[in-house]
Design a protein around this motif. Structure first.
Motif, PDB file in Angstrom:
ATOM      1  N   VAL A 133       2.892 -14.008  -0.362  1.00  0.00           N
ATOM      2  CA  VAL A 133       3.021 -13.268  -1.622  1.00  0.00           C
ATOM      3  C   VAL A 133       2.771 -11.791  -1.337  1.00  0.00           C
ATOM      4  N   ARG A 134       3.342 -10.952  -2.178  1.00  0.00           N
ATOM      5  CA  ARG A 134       3.180  -9.501  -1.996  1.00  0.00           C
ATOM      6  C   ARG A 134       2.470  -8.935  -3.214  1.00  0.00           C
ATOM      7  N   THR A 135       1.243  -8.494  -3.026  1.00  0.00           N
ATOM      8  CA  THR A 135       0.522  -7.949  -4.163  1.00  0.00           C
ATOM      9  C   THR A 135       0.279  -6.456  -4.021  1.00  0.00           C
ATOM     10  N   GLY A 136       0.595  -5.748  -5.089  1.00  0.00           N
ATOM     11  CA  GLY A 136       0.327  -4.314  -5.157  1.00  0.00           C
ATOM     12  C   GLY A 136      -0.676  -4.064  -6.263  1.00  0.00           C
ATOM     13  N   ILE A 137      -0.169  -3.964  -7.471  1.00  0.00           N
ATOM     14  CA  ILE A 137      -0.988  -3.538  -8.619  1.00  0.00           C
ATOM     15  C   ILE A 137      -2.239  -4.412  -8.815  1.00  0.00           C
ATOM     16  N   GLY A 138      -2.146  -5.685  -8.480  1.00  0.00           N
ATOM     17  CA  GLY A 138      -3.303  -6.575  -8.634  1.00  0.00           C
ATOM     18  C   GLY A 138      -4.486  -6.141  -7.781  1.00  0.00           C
TER      19      GLY A 138
ATOM     20  N   SER B  70      12.932 -11.494  -1.485  1.00  0.00           N
ATOM     21  CA  SER B  70      13.605 -10.910  -2.632  1.00  0.00           C
ATOM     22  C   SER B  70      12.515 -10.402  -3.578  1.00  0.00           C
ATOM     23  N   HIS B  71      12.918  -9.789  -4.676  1.00  0.00           N
ATOM     24  CA  HIS B  71      11.935  -9.148  -5.567  1.00  0.00           C
ATOM     25  C   HIS B  71      12.251  -9.527  -7.013  1.00  0.00           C
ATOM     26  N   LEU B  72      11.202  -9.866  -7.762  1.00  0.00           N
ATOM     27  CA  LEU B  72      11.388 -10.296  -9.154  1.00  0.00           C
ATOM     28  C   LEU B  72      11.495  -9.098 -10.096  1.00  0.00           C
TER      29      LEU B  72
ATOM     30  N   VAL C  90       0.829  -1.212   0.000  1.00  0.00           N
ATOM     31  CA  VAL C  90       0.000   0.000   0.000  1.00  0.00           C
ATOM     32  C   VAL C  90       0.865   1.265   0.000  1.00  0.00           C
ATOM     33  N   LYS C  91       2.056   1.136  -0.562  1.00  0.00           N
ATOM     34  CA  LYS C  91       2.947   2.296  -0.666  1.00  0.00           C
ATOM     35  C   LYS C  91       2.333   3.352  -1.583  1.00  0.00           C
ATOM     36  N   ALA C  92       2.888   4.556  -1.507  1.00  0.00           N
ATOM     37  CA  ALA C  92       2.453   5.654  -2.375  1.00  0.00           C
ATOM     38  C   ALA C  92       0.931   5.825  -2.338  1.00  0.00           C
TER      39      ALA C  92
ATOM     40  N   ALA D 158      -1.447   3.790  -1.332  1.00  0.00           N
ATOM     41  CA  ALA D 158      -2.118   2.652  -1.962  1.00  0.00           C
ATOM     42  C   ALA D 158      -2.234   2.902  -3.470  1.00  0.00           C
ATOM     43  N   TYR D 159      -1.068   3.079  -4.068  1.00  0.00           N
ATOM     44  CA  TYR D 159      -0.940   3.299  -5.506  1.00  0.00           C
ATOM     45  C   TYR D 159      -1.859   4.442  -5.972  1.00  0.00           C
ATOM     46  N   GLY D 160      -1.782   5.546  -5.210  1.00  0.00           N
ATOM     47  CA  GLY D 160      -2.505   6.744  -5.640  1.00  0.00           C
ATOM     48  C   GLY D 160      -3.973   6.757  -5.283  1.00  0.00           C
TER      49      GLY D 160
ATOM     50  N   ALA E  61       7.184 -13.289  -4.538  1.00  0.00           N
ATOM     51  CA  ALA E  61       6.344 -12.913  -5.683  1.00  0.00           C
ATOM     52  C   ALA E  61       5.597 -11.597  -5.499  1.00  0.00           C
ATOM     53  N   ASN E  62       5.667 -10.747  -6.506  1.00  0.00           N
ATOM     54  CA  ASN E  62       4.775  -9.590  -6.637  1.00  0.00           C
ATOM     55  C   ASN E  62       3.551 -10.058  -7.447  1.00  0.00           C
ATOM     56  N   THR E  63       2.679  -9.142  -7.848  1.00  0.00           N
ATOM     57  CA  THR E  63       1.433  -9.541  -8.513  1.00  0.00           C
ATOM     58  C   THR E  63       1.688 -10.472  -9.701  1.00  0.00           C
ATOM     59  N   SER E  64       2.566 -10.057 -10.613  1.00  0.00           N
ATOM     60  CA  SER E  64       2.802 -10.903 -11.790  1.00  0.00           C
ATOM     61  C   SER E  64       3.486 -12.206 -11.410  1.00  0.00           C
TER      62      SER E  64
ATOM     63  N   SER F 187       0.273   1.736 -16.339  1.00  0.00           N
ATOM     64  CA  SER F 187      -0.765   1.961 -15.317  1.00  0.00           C
ATOM     65  C   SER F 187      -0.152   2.417 -13.990  1.00  0.00           C
ATOM     66  N   TYR F 188       0.916   1.743 -13.553  1.00  0.00           N
ATOM     67  CA  TYR F 188       1.547   2.067 -12.271  1.00  0.00           C
ATOM     68  C   TYR F 188       1.832   3.576 -12.158  1.00  0.00           C
ATOM     69  N   GLU F 189       2.368   4.153 -13.241  1.00  0.00           N
ATOM     70  CA  GLU F 189       2.806   5.542 -13.155  1.00  0.00           C
ATOM     71  C   GLU F 189       1.627   6.507 -13.099  1.00  0.00           C
TER      72      GLU F 189
HETATM   73  C1  LIG Z   1       6.141  -2.385  -4.988  1.00  0.00           C
HETATM   74  C2  LIG Z   1       6.591  -3.722  -4.571  1.00  0.00           C
HETATM   75  C3  LIG Z   1       5.754  -4.856  -4.717  1.00  0.00           C
HETATM   76  C4  LIG Z   1       4.426  -4.811  -5.447  1.00  0.00           C
HETATM   77  O1  LIG Z   1       4.579  -5.085  -6.804  1.00  0.00           O
HETATM   78  P1  LIG Z   1       3.318  -5.194  -7.783  1.00  0.00           P
HETATM   79  O2  LIG Z   1       3.898  -5.422  -9.123  1.00  0.00           O
HETATM   80  O3  LIG Z   1       2.611  -3.863  -7.688  1.00  0.00           O
HETATM   81  O4  LIG Z   1       2.478  -6.301  -7.271  1.00  0.00           O
HETATM   82  C5  LIG Z   1       6.182  -6.053  -4.166  1.00  0.00           C
HETATM   83  N1  LIG Z   1       7.375  -6.155  -3.549  1.00  0.00           N
HETATM   84  C6  LIG Z   1       8.224  -5.111  -3.424  1.00  0.00           C
HETATM   85  C7  LIG Z   1       9.532  -5.302  -2.763  1.00  0.00           C
HETATM   86  C8  LIG Z   1       7.867  -3.856  -3.946  1.00  0.00           C
HETATM   87  O5  LIG Z   1       8.709  -2.833  -3.846  1.00  0.00           O
END
Ligand SMILES: *Cc1c(COP(=O)(O)O)cnc(C)c1O
Length: 367
Positions: free
Chosen positions: A220-225, A164-166, A37-39, A41-43, A204-207, A350-352
């Protein structure tokens, strides 16, 4: 909802619930879910969105910076919150607000241990970030013995998770790279497993969630989804954008051939041109790239291109062939005309565009 009378960002919390449940339907029920929910919650709106997610029983939250986490605590978020990119100057605030830092280097580890000693904490939760290919932030595999030595002699902190982050989980042509990241992360996990069985792991992020079931690990860590975008046509169809950016026609003008429009006279009418002025500008997140015929809004189901330069507080659009009146609704993006074509029109994503939505735009909520 009543007719729009000013620029608003409508946020549909039912759609947030749909997206959250869609994400959950793609993972094992035992896998934890972290909401990014950074920024704001994506604006959208950090407080309301996070409170809804807390009600939906999300397990974890993440923000980028400390102050974002403090805002969530003030709003009543009681779940764990990871600060992904903490600065040492904020370590005391982090601890005072029960936030957990992502620790990605020996510099941070040393300074965080100092802070926890000063504040006399016991087993304060930290999350260790590893670099597996993004090359942005993180420890590397070879650092593990030294990390473990430092942790062993400091009971003021404890490792809660390792993550870690993909880098390219949204790109089908880069599967080999993502597989390598998953493999390296698995290796990092097995090194820690030898030492501590309580640590949990996430990658994992959303993708990553949608495209790589093997990358789910324990959380799992979901943002954009959550906000309604899946980074592929298939998943974009199954998710629902939660935010609609809408405005209203302030005034209509008719330019005669040869007349100019806006600052720098960037548009000159080559024929009689009807224009509408709309109260949203570059201070609201509509960058100047959208001007001069690049970007468009939707009026009465038709595309109205932005002409002339984008002003700070306003844009002007061409409505020569659109039947509309002053006071009519303007859609910048919504569920049907999403932020994807809107942002793609200027080579953005979309993110931007969604995170650029300025704080002065009023947020209205649909329950
Ligand atoms: C922003 C962020 C995410 C979210 O990524 P999405 O593509 O929006 O799901 C997950 N992990 C880390 C470390 C991030 O910085």
């Amino acid at each position: 909802m009543d007719a729009i009378q000013e620029t608003v960002l409508e946020i549909d919390l039912q759609k947030l619930k749909h997206n959250f449940e869609f994400i959950k339907s793609n993972i094992n029920p035992k896998t934890k879910v972290l909401a990014v929910v950074k920024a704001f919650a994506y604006g959208s709106d950090a407080e309301k969105v996070s409170l809804s997610l807390q009600e939906l029983k999300v397990d974890y939250f993440a923000v980028a910076y400390t102050q974002e986490g403090v805002l969530l605590r003030k709003a009543g978020i009681t779940k764990p919150i990871i600060v992904l990119h903490p600065q040492p100057i904020n370590f005391k605030t982090i601890i005072d607000n029960c936030l957990s830092p992502s620790i990605y280097s020996f510099r941070l580890l040393k300074q965080f241990i100092q802070a926890t000693k000063t504040l006399k904490t016991k087993h304060y939760p930290i999350h260790l970030k590893f670099n597996t290919g993004l090359n942005r932030l993180g420890f590397v595999l070879e650092n593990i013995p030294q990390i473990l030595t430092k942790i062993a002699v400091n009971d003021s902190i404890k490792i809660t998770s390792v993550f870690s982050h993909l880098a390219v989980s949204d790109d089908e042509n880069e599967k080999a790279f993502t597989q390598k990241q998953i493999q390296l992360f698995t290796q990092i996990k097995s090194e820690f497993k030898k030492f501590d069985s309580a640590i949990f792991y996430h990658l994992a992020n959303t993708s990553g969630i949608l495209n790589y079931p093997k990358a789910h690990f324990d959380m799992v860590r979901t943002g954009i989804g959550l906000y309604g975008f899946g980074n592929t046509d298939k998943y974009d169809k199954q998710l629902q954008p939660i935010a609609s950016l809408k405005s209203v026609i302030s005034q209509i003008h008719t330019l005669q051939k040869g007349e100019s429009l806006g600052y720098n006279r960037a548009f000159i009418a080559d024929q009689i041109t009807k224009t509408a002025t709309i109260p949203i500008g570059h201070a609201d997140g509509i960058s100047r790239q959208y001007g001069n015929g690049n970007g468009f809004v939707i009026i009465n189901d038709k595309k109205a291109f932005i002409i002339g330069n984008v002003c700070m507080d306003m844009i002007m659009v061409n409505i020569t062939n659109i039947d509309c009146n002053e006071g009519n609704e303007v859609i910048i993006y919504d569920n049907k005309n999403t932020a994807i074509p809107f942002s793609n029109a200027v080579g953005s994503i979309s993110y931007e565009i969604i995170t650029a939505t300025s704080q002065r735009i009023k947020r209205v909520f649909k329950q």
